[in-house]
Design an enzyme around this catalytic site. Structure first.
Site, PDB file in Angstrom:
ATOM      1  N   GLY A  45      16.950  11.307 -15.021  1.00 52.57           N
ATOM      2  CA  GLY A  45      16.723  11.202 -13.588  1.00 52.57           C
ATOM      3  C   GLY A  45      17.182   9.838 -13.104  1.00 52.57           C
ATOM      4  N   GLN A  50      17.988   2.798  -7.666  1.00 58.70           N
ATOM      5  CA  GLN A  50      18.400   2.252  -8.967  1.00 58.70           C
ATOM      6  C   GLN A  50      19.884   1.926  -9.039  1.00 58.70           C
ATOM      7  OE1 GLN A  50      16.228   5.555 -11.118  1.00 58.70           O
ATOM      8  NE2 GLN A  50      15.893   3.880 -12.550  1.00 58.70           N
ATOM      9  N   CYS A 107      12.189   4.325 -18.100  1.00 59.45           N
ATOM     10  CA  CYS A 107      12.900   4.188 -16.828  1.00 59.45           C
ATOM     11  C   CYS A 107      14.160   3.364 -17.066  1.00 59.45           C
ATOM     12  CB  CYS A 107      11.998   3.483 -15.819  1.00 59.45           C
ATOM     13  SG  CYS A 107      12.761   3.244 -14.198  1.00 59.45           S
ATOM     14  N   LEU A 108      15.295   3.811 -16.527  1.00 63.41           N
ATOM     15  CA  LEU A 108      16.550   3.081 -16.743  1.00 63.41           C
ATOM     16  C   LEU A 108      16.491   1.669 -16.164  1.00 63.41           C
ATOM     17  CD1 LEU A 108      19.200   5.893 -16.096  1.00 63.41           C
ATOM     18  CD2 LEU A 108      18.366   5.027 -18.297  1.00 63.41           C
ATOM     19  N   HIS A 149       8.283  10.966 -10.996  1.00 61.33           N
ATOM     20  CA  HIS A 149       8.782   9.617 -11.300  1.00 61.33           C
ATOM     21  C   HIS A 149       9.887   9.215 -10.313  1.00 61.33           C
ATOM     22  CE1 HIS A 149      10.010   6.409 -14.357  1.00 61.33           C
ATOM     23  NE2 HIS A 149      11.059   6.431 -13.535  1.00 61.33           N
ATOM     24  N   GLU A 150      10.816  10.152 -10.067  1.00 62.99           N
ATOM     25  CA  GLU A 150      11.958   9.838  -9.197  1.00 62.99           C
ATOM     26  C   GLU A 150      11.542   9.736  -7.729  1.00 62.99           C
ATOM     27  OE1 GLU A 150      14.511   8.744 -10.591  1.00 62.99           O
ATOM     28  OE2 GLU A 150      13.916   9.470 -12.560  1.00 62.99           O
ATOM     29  N   HIS A 153      10.210   6.433  -7.000  1.00 66.30           N
ATOM     30  CA  HIS A 153      11.280   5.441  -6.767  1.00 66.30           C
ATOM     31  C   HIS A 153      11.711   5.446  -5.299  1.00 66.30           C
ATOM     32  CE1 HIS A 153      12.580   3.631 -10.519  1.00 66.30           C
ATOM     33  NE2 HIS A 153      12.634   4.803 -11.138  1.00 66.30           N
TER      34      HIS A 153
HETATM   35 ZN    ZN Z   1      12.681   5.200 -13.137  1.00 64.78          ZN
END
Ligand code: ZN
Length: 189
Positions: A45, A50, A107-108, A149-150, A153
């Site tokens: 995701g 991000q 998380c990236l 989660h996304e 963000h």
């Molecule tokens: Zn994340």
């Protein structure tokens, strides 16, 4: 084009995304670039924040993870979650369903950091897709977690905000180092 992934400490990660009114050629290009970036980073995701854009836009593809099940319901009927992958959500509205369950998340924007996060098991989702159509479904398991989660963000909320106090304390030295490194790199630009 692969984009650079913004790391913890970059202020864009704390910005609430603005609504995407129309799927313009620029938005389509951003979606394509986000998928390329997510795949190259081995993520499932990625939110627009991000890659430096405070927009209500996220891309998801859970197919690379096979050992954590997902569920999907369309109009109350169970369907194969893979049938809506890859998934683009514009302006998503999510409604939690069910009791919180703990599950591992990374998380990236936080390389190599993982923690158990409690979230409702499922979510009812209404959003616009990449063709500008309204979509609605219920997602659970890994997909339900990933969507939560996304969409966090998209509202400037990060998974560290939802960690237990203990986990956050334990990770604090790493978080402080990451934040300092990100800020130092931003200053050089
Ligand atoms: Zn994340």
């Amino acid at each position: 084009m692969k984009l650079s992934v913004r790391k913890y400490g970059d202020p864009v990660l704390r910005r609430k995304g603005v609504l995407v009114a129309e799927v313009t050629p620029e938005v389509r290009q951003l979606i394509a670039d986000m998928f390329e970036t997510m795949e190259a980073s081995h993520g499932v995701g990625l939110a627009a924040q991000q890659v430096g854009h405070a927009l209500q836009l996220t891309v998801i593809d859970i197919r690379p993870i096979e050992d954590r099940p997902s569920t999907l319901e369309l109009k109350g009927k169970a369907v194969d979650p893979k049938s809506i992958m890859p998934l683009v959500l514009l302006n998503p509205v999510v409604q939690p369903v069910g009791e919180p369950v703990a599950g591992s998340e990374g998380c990236l924007s936080f390389p190599k950091l993982y923690a158990e996060i409690e979230r409702p098991e499922s979510v009812d989702v209404t959003a616009t897709n990449e063709r500008g159509e309204t979509i609605a479904f219920r997602a659970g398991g890994l997909l339900g977690r990933c969507i939560q989660h996304e969409t966090d963000h998209l509202n400037g909320i990060l998974f560290i905000d939802r960690m237990s106090r203990n986990d956050r304390e334990e990770l604090k030295p790493d978080l402080d180092d990451l934040q300092a490194a990100t800020k130092a790199a931003l200053k050089k630009k």
